[in-house]
Design a protein around this motif. Structure first.
Motif, PDB file in Angstrom:
ATOM      1  N   LYS A  42      -4.409  53.839 -20.238  1.00 37.37           N
ATOM      2  CA  LYS A  42      -5.824  54.256 -20.225  1.00 37.37           C
ATOM      3  C   LYS A  42      -6.174  54.860 -18.881  1.00 37.37           C
ATOM      4  O   LYS A  42      -6.875  55.883 -18.807  1.00 37.37           O
ATOM      5  N   PRO A  77      -3.046  57.730 -23.543  1.00 32.51           N
ATOM      6  CA  PRO A  77      -2.774  56.465 -24.237  1.00 32.51           C
ATOM      7  C   PRO A  77      -1.523  56.534 -25.088  1.00 32.51           C
ATOM      8  O   PRO A  77      -1.270  57.518 -25.772  1.00 32.51           O
ATOM      9  N   GLU A  88      -1.489  49.089 -22.224  1.00 31.03           N
ATOM     10  CA  GLU A  88      -2.570  49.960 -22.685  1.00 31.03           C
ATOM     11  C   GLU A  88      -3.576  50.233 -21.574  1.00 31.03           C
ATOM     12  O   GLU A  88      -4.145  51.326 -21.488  1.00 31.03           O
TER      13      GLU A  88
END
Length: 463
Positions: free
Chosen positions: A250, A255, A246
């Protein structure tokens, strides 16, 4: 795993309408990632992302030695060369035998005999298709079975596969059932369009073919893949890895929710390591094999994931679909011309009455066999471009997030090469003709030379 057998599990039935599937279907090919660049320890802090914005995903725990090039021990070198050469031989042998078998099916009147059986079974065309198509495809696949058996035997001998023969035959049976179902649908639509427009079927069939292809891409990870392997959410066993991924996404600004990340239980069948992007729309996902997590470090796994995120973020499935759809239109026209030319010359000898005769399907398959073989360099060139782009993306997305990320990339390549017995020095012609990924050694060299940060240049993808 090898390109010509496992890149597309259902190549034969789908080739009934699309010889360029390798441009389109989800990326189940192995993730041969890129290699190391120079040590980033000498870079200044201003060249790295501010720690407050993007903290490192992992901390370096030991002194890393440089992996300058892909190297193997003498024993593994001999195995890699022997295994690769056997794969190259089987690739060309499979096409030669496949073409020969289809020619004999036509020359000996077997296709015409199957047509007679189907027409005897019913006057309804769709019932005839339900009889003829399974007969023809099952015969072709059974004739191809010795090559498949020999390849699995080699995979067991070189410890690439751990799948027992019982499990292998059960997978083969499931492949046949799924393949025949897909083939029946495609062929019924194709011959219905042929009867509707004998001169324009190549164009009219293109529209439902693309639609069917889209459906297959969407349902493949949801319906078909689970028939062969077990999948579960990656977060179930590897929550920390999901959190690290993640952070990668990001940074990329795209995402990927945890519910789109899956773990595949591959260790029951193979020793190879892999990760891939599959699906489209609601079924789009990143899949990581459990062998990858078991046999590489956390840092190396993240680099592999970075490569696959590149496929995801750069939209390679969609781009492949568009390129494949365009190639399909050209291929269908060539098939149209080739079919009528072949029937005009040999149709009487083969006892085929015309293009709408069920037996003409064997002619189409033979033409597809030839077309797919000679289009392989173009297909693989397209794939190598996308794999190279994913390599660049992986180097950029992990830069500054993983300590000494270039060396981590190199070690990931080295591990993959050793585990998969990748050819250390494939002949240029072989690379040109059948490599869907750049050779491991070439990717290591690229990773050493790709360093836009130290040159004051902007990275290609991750700004």
């Amino acid at each position: 795993m090898r390109w010509w057998i496992l890149s597309n599990r259902f190549a034969l039935p789908l080739c009934a309408f699309l010889p360029f599937l390798f441009l389109i279907l989800p990326r189940a090919a192995k993730a041969q990632l890129a290699s190391p660049a120079e040590d980033r320890a000498s870079q200044t802090a201003s060249q790295l992302p501010p720690p407050s914005e993007v903290p490192p995903l992992v901390m370096s725990t030991s002194e890393q030695t440089k992996t300058e090039q892909y190297t193997l021990s003498h024993e593994k070198y001999e195995k890699a060369v022997a295994y690769s050469r056997a794969g190259y031989t089987l690739y060309f042998l499979s096409y030669i035998l496949g073409g020969l078998f289809l020619f004999l099916i036509l020359r000996l009147g077997i296709a015409a005999r199957f047509r007679d059986i189907a027409e005897t079974a019913s006057q309804k065309r769709w019932v005839q298709g339900l009889v003829f198509v399974p007969l023809l495809f099952l015969l072709v696949d059974v004739l191809d079975l010795p090559v498949r058996l020999y390849w699995h035997r080699l995979s067991l001998h070189y410890e690439q596969s751990v799948q027992g023969w019982g499990s292998w035959f059960w997978d083969w049976t499931k492949e046949e059932l799924v393949s025949i179902v897909i083939a029946v649908v495609l062929v019924l639509v194709l011959f219905a369009v042929m009867r509707f427009s004998p001169r324009r079927w190549w164009l009219l069939f293109w529209f439902p073919a693309v639609a069917i292809l889209l459906v297959i891409i969407v349902i493949m990870p949801l319906v078909i893949d689970p028939l062969f392997n077990k999948f579960e959410p990656l977060s179930k066993q590897h929550a920390n890895l999901v959190a690290s991924i993640e952070k990668l996404t990001k940074r990329a600004g795209v995402p990927i929710p945890p519910e789109r990340m899956f773990l595949e239980e591959a260790s029951k069948k193979t020793n190879a390591i892999n990760a891939y992007v599959a699906g489209l729309g609601a079924s789009k996902r990143v899949v990581i094999w459990d062998t990858l997590i078991q046999k590489t470090s956390n840092e190396e796994t993240l680099f592999v994931v970075g490569h696959e995120l590149g496929h995801y973020v750069l939209g390679h499935v969609v781009k492949g679909l568009l390129a494949g759809a365009a190639a399909l239109l050209v291929a269908l026209y060539l098939l149209f011309r080739g079919l009528h030319g072949a029937l005009d010359r040999w149709g009487h000898d083969w006892k085929i009455l015309g293009a709408e005769d069920w037996a003409s399907l064997a002619v189409l398959l033979l033409l597809l066999q030839i077309l797919l073989f000679f289009s392989s360099p173009a297909i693989n060139w397209f794939s190598r471009m996308e794999e190279h782009a994913a390599d660049v993306y992986a180097l950029e997305i992990t830069h500054g997030l993983i300590p000494n990320s270039s060396e981590v990339a190199a070690q990931a390549f080295q591990a993959l090469g050793e585990l998969d017995l990748s050819d250390p020095n494939p002949p240029p012609f072989i690379t040109f003709w059948l490599y869907s990924h750049p050779p491991v050694a070439d990717r290591l060299v690229f990773a050493h030379t790709y360093d836009p940060w130290s040159k004051g240049e902007k990275p290609r993808y991750v700004k």
